[in-house]
Scaffold this active site. Sequence first.
Site, PDB file in Angstrom:
ATOM      1  N   VAL A 187       4.469  -2.132   0.271  1.00 45.45           N
ATOM      2  CA  VAL A 187       4.518  -3.080   1.387  1.00 45.45           C
ATOM      3  C   VAL A 187       5.948  -3.247   1.890  1.00 45.45           C
ATOM      4  O   VAL A 187       6.208  -3.209   3.098  1.00 45.45           O
ATOM      5  CB  VAL A 187       3.911  -4.440   0.975  1.00 45.45           C
TER       6      VAL A 187
ATOM      7  N   LYS B 151      -8.389 -13.500   3.921  1.00 45.14           N
ATOM      8  CA  LYS B 151      -7.917 -12.373   3.109  1.00 45.14           C
ATOM      9  C   LYS B 151      -8.346 -12.557   1.652  1.00 45.14           C
ATOM     10  O   LYS B 151      -8.771 -11.598   0.997  1.00 45.14           O
ATOM     11  CB  LYS B 151      -6.383 -12.287   3.203  1.00 45.14           C
TER      12      LYS B 151
ATOM     13  N   GLY C 282       8.322  -1.969  -3.033  1.00 49.25           N
ATOM     14  CA  GLY C 282       7.006  -1.362  -3.239  1.00 49.25           C
ATOM     15  C   GLY C 282       6.465  -0.819  -1.920  1.00 49.25           C
ATOM     16  O   GLY C 282       7.199  -0.719  -0.931  1.00 49.25           O
TER      17      GLY C 282
ATOM     18  N   GLY D  96      11.908  -6.470  -2.303  1.00 53.43           N
ATOM     19  CA  GLY D  96      10.797  -5.719  -2.897  1.00 53.43           C
ATOM     20  C   GLY D  96      10.695  -4.327  -2.314  1.00 53.43           C
ATOM     21  O   GLY D  96      10.562  -4.166  -1.096  1.00 53.43           O
TER      22      GLY D  96
END
Lengths: 297, 297
Positions: free
Chosen positions: B11, B179, B9, B7
């Site tokens: 993050v 969270k 992105g 990934g």
Amino acid sequence: MKIGIVGGGAVGLLLAAYLGRHHEVTMYTRRLAQAKQLAEQGVALEKDGETTTVAVRARPFADAELDEPLVFVAVKQYDLDAIWARADAFRRVRTLVFVQNGMGHLDSLPLLVGQTILAGVVEHGAWKRDDRTVVHTGVGKLTLAVRFGSIGDARELQSDDPHFPIEWVDDWKRMLVDKLVVNAVINPLTALLQVNNGALLEVAPYREMMAQLFDEVRQALALADEQRAWERIVHICRKTADNYSSMYMDLAHGRRTEIDAILGYVLQQGEARGVALPLIRFLFCAIKGKEGREEDG
Amino acid sequence: MKIGIVGGGAVGLLLAAYLGRHHEVTMYTRRLAQAKQLAEQGVALEKDGETTTVAVRARPFADAELDEPLVFVAVKQYDLDAIWARADAFRRVRTLVFVQNGMGHLDSLPLLVGQTILAGVVEHGAWKRDDRTVVHTGVGKLTLAVRFGSIGDARELQSDDPHFPIEWVDDWKRMLVDKLVVNAVINPLTALLQVNNGALLEVAPYREMMAQLFDEVRQALALADEQRAWERIVHICRKTADNYSSMYMDLAHGRRTEIDAILGYVLQQGEARGVALPLIRFLFCAIKGKEGREEDG
């Protein structure tokens, strides 16, 4: 007939523009400057790109003694207190017509014995371009009903103008509740989601929100005919699909909204009936919060 | 240690920028162009106006066989299906770290016996400027917990960098629920009202909405310590007052939101418990509707 109109907003100007064709209209405004302009230049009505002007008399409300037999009170519900502070000014008026949204304001009126009180519902699309100009964007109707007293002079309020029909009904309560239900569902949702009325039908999740909210409104008001009420809402969303609700517009322009008169009243009714109204409470807070923010900005 | 990151992105880039200083990082991206750029120029980290670059290896995920012992899966929850379509690619990976919002995705993983699964919570403020650049706007922490299996190689995941602390906790469930609760309250409200996180505290009616929503979330998840959960939300609103939530940003940029993983999951849990959740359902529809509109536009 001599007719007084208190309030120089879009509704006051629209009433003056149409009623002024057949009646002698005097407008009572908050600001002297607006009264001067109206008295000098008349009310301008924009419709389908054409502008027509109607002569009216006009003066500031603050120091006027109203002497028309019939007077429309066309201010927002939250401005009624300022009107009642001068209740004496209406001593000589025989019939008062209230065209506010909501219902609570008609429950306790500081008026004289013998005065006739009419409730009116204005279902036109209109906005105020400037102090003397109203733009008539959507033809609807003016519905009238007797709230207290007997009809009297008001009988003369008739109109065969297809752009400004007047309809008389017997059941004032049903008339006001019908309008309230529509306002309570369409206004806060469109204002919160920032969409036009049509989007509430077109976007499936918005339509679901509308149904959820309606479910609380009908409980709060103990609506007799739910099906009919729901169909009215859908019908009005469809008919005014491209329009933005007054609450949407009020927030967009940083103005105060009529949330107290609309959802605030529904909330009160629901509480009195002991109905839990989580969504109405939530939406009420959302609009209140947005109002506060706009005033900050 | 060799670390894989699936990934590219915000993050994924943030993890690569910090972990890449002490580990040999390979990034697996969706697009070939991004992988090329990362391999050629490295990951750029902007922090307090300064930019530092870390070299990484990179390749498209679509045809890769991952051979790192430890791999972070840093895609959005709604992109996990695309990852699982190539579950075989993870055959040689011993430890997988999932850093998605929500909880449902960890309940049924199509993985091999013996693999260790970690859950991670990223509490940094960060956004992706371009394919190789992440801007680190708010220092938080990476919290890790074992979800399945034994800690193994992951023990090496430590950091004494004050800008990128790593914390290990024992209770994975509590970590994820903490969270989730924060996300379930702050994200949809800020996205709907179009305000920053701080406004939920500063504007009294918004704070009331937050309390109303929290009341449903705590019931849906059967929270043990309500007081602590509420204080966490208030604390995070205050600490990130000037920030806009990821859901706000997603809608503002016409991207899909994580509403399914967040409120959708809470809704599911509440339904399983038989709790009525009018506000959550209403908000879920509001965000779904807005998502649809953004895609139209």
